[in-house]
Motif scaffolding. Structure first.
Motif, short mmCIF file in Angstrom:
data_model
loop_
_atom_site.label_atom_id
_atom_site.label_comp_id
_atom_site.label_asym_id
_atom_site.label_seq_id
_atom_site.Cartn_x
_atom_site.Cartn_y
_atom_site.Cartn_z
N THR A 182 39.01 44.98 44.28
CA THR A 182 39.47 43.77 44.97
C THR A 182 40.49 43.05 44.11
O THR A 182 41.56 42.63 44.59
N SER A 183 40.16 42.90 42.84
CA SER A 183 41.06 42.15 41.96
C SER A 183 42.40 42.87 41.81
O SER A 183 43.46 42.23 41.80
N ILE A 184 42.37 44.21 41.71
CA ILE A 184 43.63 44.96 41.61
C ILE A 184 44.46 44.78 42.87
O ILE A 184 45.66 44.51 42.82
N ALA A 185 43.77 44.90 44.04
CA ALA A 185 44.48 44.79 45.31
C ALA A 185 45.06 43.39 45.46
O ALA A 185 46.21 43.22 45.90
N ALA A 186 44.26 42.37 45.11
CA ALA A 186 44.73 40.98 45.22
C ALA A 186 45.97 40.77 44.36
O ALA A 186 46.93 40.10 44.78
N THR A 187 45.94 41.34 43.15
CA THR A 187 47.11 41.20 42.27
C THR A 187 48.35 41.80 42.92
O THR A 187 49.43 41.19 42.91
N LEU A 188 48.17 42.99 43.51
CA LEU A 188 49.31 43.65 44.16
C LEU A 188 49.83 42.81 45.33
O LEU A 188 51.04 42.60 45.47
N ILE A 189 48.88 42.29 46.12
CA ILE A 189 49.29 41.46 47.27
C ILE A 189 50.06 40.23 46.78
O ILE A 189 51.12 39.89 47.30
#
Lengths: 215, 395
Positions: free
Chosen positions: A178-185
């Motif tokens: 989740t944290s990786i995806a949020a960073t990308l977003i």
């Protein structure tokens, strides 16, 4: 891109929604490219309904919805397609991938529908960041929900947009992913000067929200 | 790239059998329609083409019907002549002028003796179906050239010679004979000349002499009354034209009925081409219907996919042009196949008819090609309309 809600109440939920106070339903609300908005709500209060109304998928509501100050009723199919290709991106709760296409093809489709914002190589870069490189060649119908969700996220980020709608975008991901995806977003939104509207069940600190609303 | 992906999403193979049915139906329909046009074109070519000009078909000798009312009054009035020239289906009118003097003709050979009174007629050269260098006359000429109806020779060879025990004569032999032509002036005085037959006509049933001779002889031997002709030759593109037949009837005129027989042939050809037309058109209609249904079926069977594509932002235009690309090329293929087929048939027809001295074009007519293009445009439009309609239904 700016979405304006004027006293919107979805018809099926009218009775229950009018009885309680809401930051969104039956009031006036603006979502624009400057806002990173979190909408928190428990199950069954119309999160998905809201996202679908904002994306012009549903019409069963009272009140009026404006896109860039134009009533969505007046937006024709061609203009609608252009906005969805260039200004408004979305991550559906139910992902809405084509099960017979490979993960890469699902993303590629959204890349080439508009005038491409990114090269094809961007798919590999994002897939690598989210750890789904190994399933790019796989039919999404065979992928796990977690994998599918990350593909759906990449698909939403591969196109140009000014506003991103996200309907529980991390529901199938663990904390780390989740944290990786949020960073990308966040990166992609900053890169485009874009805003987003995110709905979820609980409070979180994935983003530096500019506004937090409850349904 | 987009179309490659769309091709994976929207499967156009949903109704293969229906597609093949539509394909075959459309092919047959197209062949029938284009064949009808080609037949019509061939027929027109046969009717009006230069290489096929039937010497008798396009020239009609016209005169008043001789009945109790018109006996001795068959001269064509200026009014009638002017009317004839006005008709759109009459290209040219040639007056047949008669001699206003008495004449007789006799044989110079004892083994072939004959004597007969005779009357000459003349008409402008362009109306004569005999082409010979001997067909001219002036006062210095050694002989008077004459053209007699083919029929005369036939009457001699097959009736007269047999019953009288005379030898039969070939046309070439007859052409080599000299005859004595006697011309009488109004006082009954005679002058003799040499006459020679230079050709045989199927068109005009008269003994024809050159116009120059006729003018000279009329002046020298005839009375001075100039009168309108009693008969005229007309040239028409289409002797089978019902309007012509009606015009003649309305004006109490008559012609060789046999020459208008073409109208009957034409009616038959018309019936055949019309049947081919109508059958082709009906089949085309059904084929279009099946095609439309096929498009509808394909779109219906991919309803969810198309819906999702639209949700993701695919524009109707993108989907339509993709579907057009899937559905339309087979139509081009069909039209090409039909054209090639007809071209082959036409070439075979050309070879077949050539052996019988009937000349049709080696290649298909441009009307056929234009018709093919029109049908292709129609198909394009129907495809486009169907796709647009059913895509719209899926939003």
């Amino acid at each position: 891109m700016q979405i304006t809600l004027n006293n919107i109440v979805p018809t099926p939920l009218k009775d229950t929604l009018l009885k309680r106070k809401s930051d969104v339903w039956n009031t006036t609300q603006n979502f624009s490219s400057n806002d990173w908005i979190k909408i928190k709500a428990p199950s069954g209060t119309g999160k998905t309904t809201l996202i679908h109304i904002l994306y012009k998928l549903r019409f069963d509501f009272d009140g009026s919805l404006l896109w860039n100050n134009i009533s969505t009723n007046q937006i024709n199919e061609t203009a609608l397609a252009t906005i969805r290709q260039e200004k408004l991106s979305i991550i559906f709760q139910d992902l809405k991938l084509f099960p017979n296409l490979t993960a890469r093809e699902n993303i590629e489709l959204k890349r080439v529908l508009p005038k491409p914002y990114y090269d094809a190589s961007a798919i590999d870069l994002m897939a690598e960041k989210l750890g789904v490189t190994h399933i790019l060649h796989q039919r999404t119908g065979l992928c796990s929900y977690g994998e599918q969700q990350r593909i759906a996220i990449i698909r939403a980020l591969i196109q140009p947009f000014e506003l991103l709608l996200m309907d529980e975008p991390f529901s199938h991901l663990d904390k780390e992913n989740t944290s990786i995806a949020a960073t990308l977003i966040a990166e992609e939104c900053i890169r485009r000067n874009a805003g987003f509207v995110l709905t979820d069940l609980d409070d979180d600190n994935h983003f530096n929200y500019s506004k937090q609303l409850s349904l | 790239m987009l179309f490659t992906l769309l091709k994976k999403i929207i499967k156009t193979s949903a109704g293969k059998t229906k597609f093949i049915m539509a394909f075959v139906g459309l092919s047959v329909a197209l062949v029938l329609i284009l064949l009808a046009i080609q037949i019509q074109a061939n027929y027109n070519q046969l009717l009006h083409g230069k290489s096929n000009t039937d010497s008798t078909a396009n020239f009609l000798v016209i005169n008043k019907e001789v009945n109790n009312n018109t006996v001795n009054a068959t001269i064509l009035s200026n009014e009638v002549l002017a009317k004839l020239k006005e008709q759109p289906f009459i290209e040219a009118v040639g007056n047949i002028s008669g001699g206003r003097f008495k004449a007789s003709i006799e044989s110079l050979i004892s083994s072939f003796p004959f004597y007969t009174d005779i009357a000459f007629e003349s008409v402008q050269n362009e109306f004569i179906d005999v082409n010979t260098k001997d067909w001219n006359w002036n006062e210095e000429s050694n002989f008077i050239p004459m053209i007699i109806p083919n029929m005369f020779l036939d009457i001699y060879n097959f009736q007269f010679s047999i019953s009288q025990g005379y030898p039969q004569i070939t046309p070439d032999a007859l052409k080599m004979m000299n005859f004595k032509v006697n011309l009488y002036n109004t006082n009954g005085q005679v002058q003799s000349y040499i006459g020679r037959i230079v050709g045989f006509s199927d068109r005009i049933s008269s003994v024809l002499v050159p116009q120059s001779f006729m003018n000279w002889a009329n002046e020298k031997f005839g009375n001075n009354k100039t009168t309108n002709p009693g008969r005229v030759v007309i040239r028409t593109k289409d002797p089978g034209n019902p309007a012509l037949v009606q015009f003649l009837k309305d004006n109490g005129l008559t012609t060789d009925a046999d020459k208008t027989r073409f109208s009957k042939y034409r009616q038959i050809v018309n019936v055949i081409t019309n049947v081919s037309w109508v059958t082709g058109a009906v089949m085309l209609l059904f084929a279009l219907l099946v095609f439309t249904l096929f498009i509808q079926l394909t779109i219906a069977s991919c309803k969810n996919e198309i819906q999702l594509l639209i949700t993701l932002g695919a524009s109707p235009k993108q989907l339509q042009s993709f579907l057009m690309k899937q559905f339309f090329p087979p139509n081009i293929f069909i039209v090409l196949i039909a054209l090639i087929l007809i071209a082959v048939v036409q070439f075979a027809l050309f070879a077949l008819l050539k052996a019988q001295n009937i000349f049709v074009s080696k290649f298909i007519s441009y009307y056929t090609i234009i018709a093919a293009v029109i049908v292709l445009l129609l198909l394009w439009w129907v495809n486009k309309a169907a796709i647009k309609k059913y895509i719209k239904g899926k939003e």
